[in-house]
Design a protein around this motif. Structure first.
Motif, PDB file in Angstrom:
ATOM      1  N   ILE A   1       0.860  -1.183   0.000  1.00 17.10           N
ATOM      2  CA  ILE A   1       0.000   0.000   0.000  1.00 17.10           C
ATOM      3  C   ILE A   1       0.891   1.226   0.000  1.00 17.10           C
ATOM      4  O   ILE A   1       1.745   1.376   0.871  1.00 17.10           O
TER       5      ILE A   1
ATOM      6  N   ASP B   1      -1.643  -2.185  -3.971  1.00 15.94           N
ATOM      7  CA  ASP B   1      -2.975  -2.153  -3.370  1.00 15.94           C
ATOM      8  C   ASP B   1      -3.542  -0.731  -3.373  1.00 15.94           C
ATOM      9  O   ASP B   1      -2.808   0.253  -3.433  1.00 15.94           O
ATOM     10  N   ASP B   2      -4.883  -0.659  -3.312  1.00 12.51           N
ATOM     11  CA  ASP B   2      -5.600   0.620  -3.167  1.00 12.51           C
ATOM     12  C   ASP B   2      -5.270   1.617  -4.269  1.00 12.51           C
ATOM     13  O   ASP B   2      -5.208   2.829  -4.027  1.00 12.51           O
TER      14      ASP B   2
ATOM     15  N   SER C   1      -6.533   5.545  -4.697  1.00 11.66           N
ATOM     16  CA  SER C   1      -6.993   6.059  -3.408  1.00 11.66           C
ATOM     17  C   SER C   1      -6.448   7.446  -3.080  1.00 11.66           C
ATOM     18  O   SER C   1      -6.813   8.034  -2.089  1.00 11.66           O
TER      19      SER C   1
ATOM     20  N   SER D   1      -1.646   6.260  -4.096  1.00 11.21           N
ATOM     21  CA  SER D   1      -1.250   5.346  -5.161  1.00 11.21           C
ATOM     22  C   SER D   1      -1.591   5.969  -6.510  1.00 11.21           C
ATOM     23  O   SER D   1      -2.747   6.199  -6.818  1.00 11.21           O
TER      24      SER D   1
ATOM     25  N   ASP E   1      -8.855   0.559  -5.854  1.00  9.52           N
ATOM     26  CA  ASP E   1      -9.435   0.949  -4.585  1.00  9.52           C
ATOM     27  C   ASP E   1     -10.960   0.922  -4.634  1.00  9.52           C
ATOM     28  O   ASP E   1     -11.587   1.239  -5.658  1.00  9.52           O
ATOM     29  N   ARG E   2     -11.557   0.561  -3.510  1.00  7.27           N
ATOM     30  CA  ARG E   2     -13.016   0.416  -3.423  1.00  7.27           C
ATOM     31  C   ARG E   2     -13.759   1.708  -3.742  1.00  7.27           C
ATOM     32  O   ARG E   2     -14.898   1.666  -4.214  1.00  7.27           O
ATOM     33  N   GLU E   3     -13.135   2.871  -3.484  1.00  7.83           N
ATOM     34  CA  GLU E   3     -13.817   4.132  -3.770  1.00  7.83           C
ATOM     35  C   GLU E   3     -14.006   4.325  -5.272  1.00  7.83           C
ATOM     36  O   GLU E   3     -14.984   4.943  -5.704  1.00  7.83           O
TER      37      GLU E   3
ATOM     38  N   GLU F   1     -11.500  -4.140  -5.911  1.00  7.70           N
ATOM     39  CA  GLU F   1     -11.875  -4.367  -4.514  1.00  7.70           C
ATOM     40  C   GLU F   1     -13.216  -3.713  -4.202  1.00  7.70           C
ATOM     41  O   GLU F   1     -13.650  -2.787  -4.878  1.00  7.70           O
TER      42      GLU F   1
END
Length: 236
Positions: free
Chosen positions: A124, A151-152, A155, A158, A174-176, A208
């Motif tokens: 991350i 990861d991410d 966000s 990243s 990233d989930r957002e 994700e």
């Protein structure tokens, strides 16, 4: 003040290993088959409501290095007892943005576990990472025989520069960026650019935080490789 009180328990949590591990499934959107699991640590001590609180306090009190090693080895040990039908599924493990695990740690992990499982180490980028440190970290991981994931992605920290420097095997979106992507054309265009770059580099893309059928169907249409999230399977 509450954080200060909580930190008095950190040493006990680490020494007594008051942590549990849960696994969230990751599926292939190409074949619909199970691709792997992400290991997620959970504190057992009631003074901590989440692992994020524990990590933040461990960093602030100088205990993070030993905490991360504990979490990594917990995940590996727990995954050793998985059912035979999951033998070929990858284990995804989160690691810190800075190199807490040393080369001897990765080599120990290789010698003890890699004959029993396939592992992806996730990094991350929470702060700006030095390119030389990134390359050293990646070479240690890949030389040990594991795969490397960013990861991410998307966000905030990243970014495309990190992507260029890392050249990961897998990009985790990233989930957002995933949330509501079925109704957001801007997010779709951004993700299309990432997928295009990934195809050029031979990198896989994992989304994700998939929580709805509409999000999943949109990701399938966009040729995303893998996905995880509550709609697919909760950590257990």
């Amino acid at each position: 003040h509450r954080a200060s009180l909580r930190r008095t328990f950190i040493k006990d949590i680490i020494e007594k290993n008051q942590l549990s591990v849960v696994f969230q499934p990751i599926v292939s959107l190409k074949t619909s088959e199970l691709f792997g699991f992400e290991a997620l640590s959970r504190p057992k001590n009631p003074n901590y409501k989440s692992i994020i609180e524990l990590i933040d306090d461990a960093e602030a009190s100088g205990h993070y290095i030993i905490l991360e090693k504990r979490m990594v080895y917990n995940a590996l040990d727990a995954y050793m007892s998985r059912k035979d039908k999951y033998r070929d599924c990858y284990l995804f493990i989160n690691t810190a943005p800075y190199a807490t695990l040393e080369e001897k740690d990765y080599n120990d992990i290789r010698d003890r576990y890699f004959s029993h499982m396939k592992v992806v180490f996730e990094v991350i980028e929470r702060n700006r990472m030095d390119p030389e440190e990134i390359n050293l970290r990646k070479s240690i991981v890949t030389n040990a025989g594991a795969k490397f994931a960013l990861d991410d992605f998307g966000s905030g920290y990243s970014n495309h520069l990190a992507l260029l420097a890392l050249e990961p095997d897998i990009i985790k979106i990233d989930r957002e960026m995933v949330r509501g992507i079925n109704d957001d054309v801007r997010k779709q265009h951004m993700l299309e650019d990432i997928v295009s770059y990934a195809r050029y580099r031979g990198t896989r893309v994992l989304a994700e935080g998939v929580e709805t059928r509409d999000e999943l169907e949109t990701l399938c249409r966009m040729s995303i490789d893998y996905a995880q999230g509550y709609f697919i399977g909760r950590p257990s």
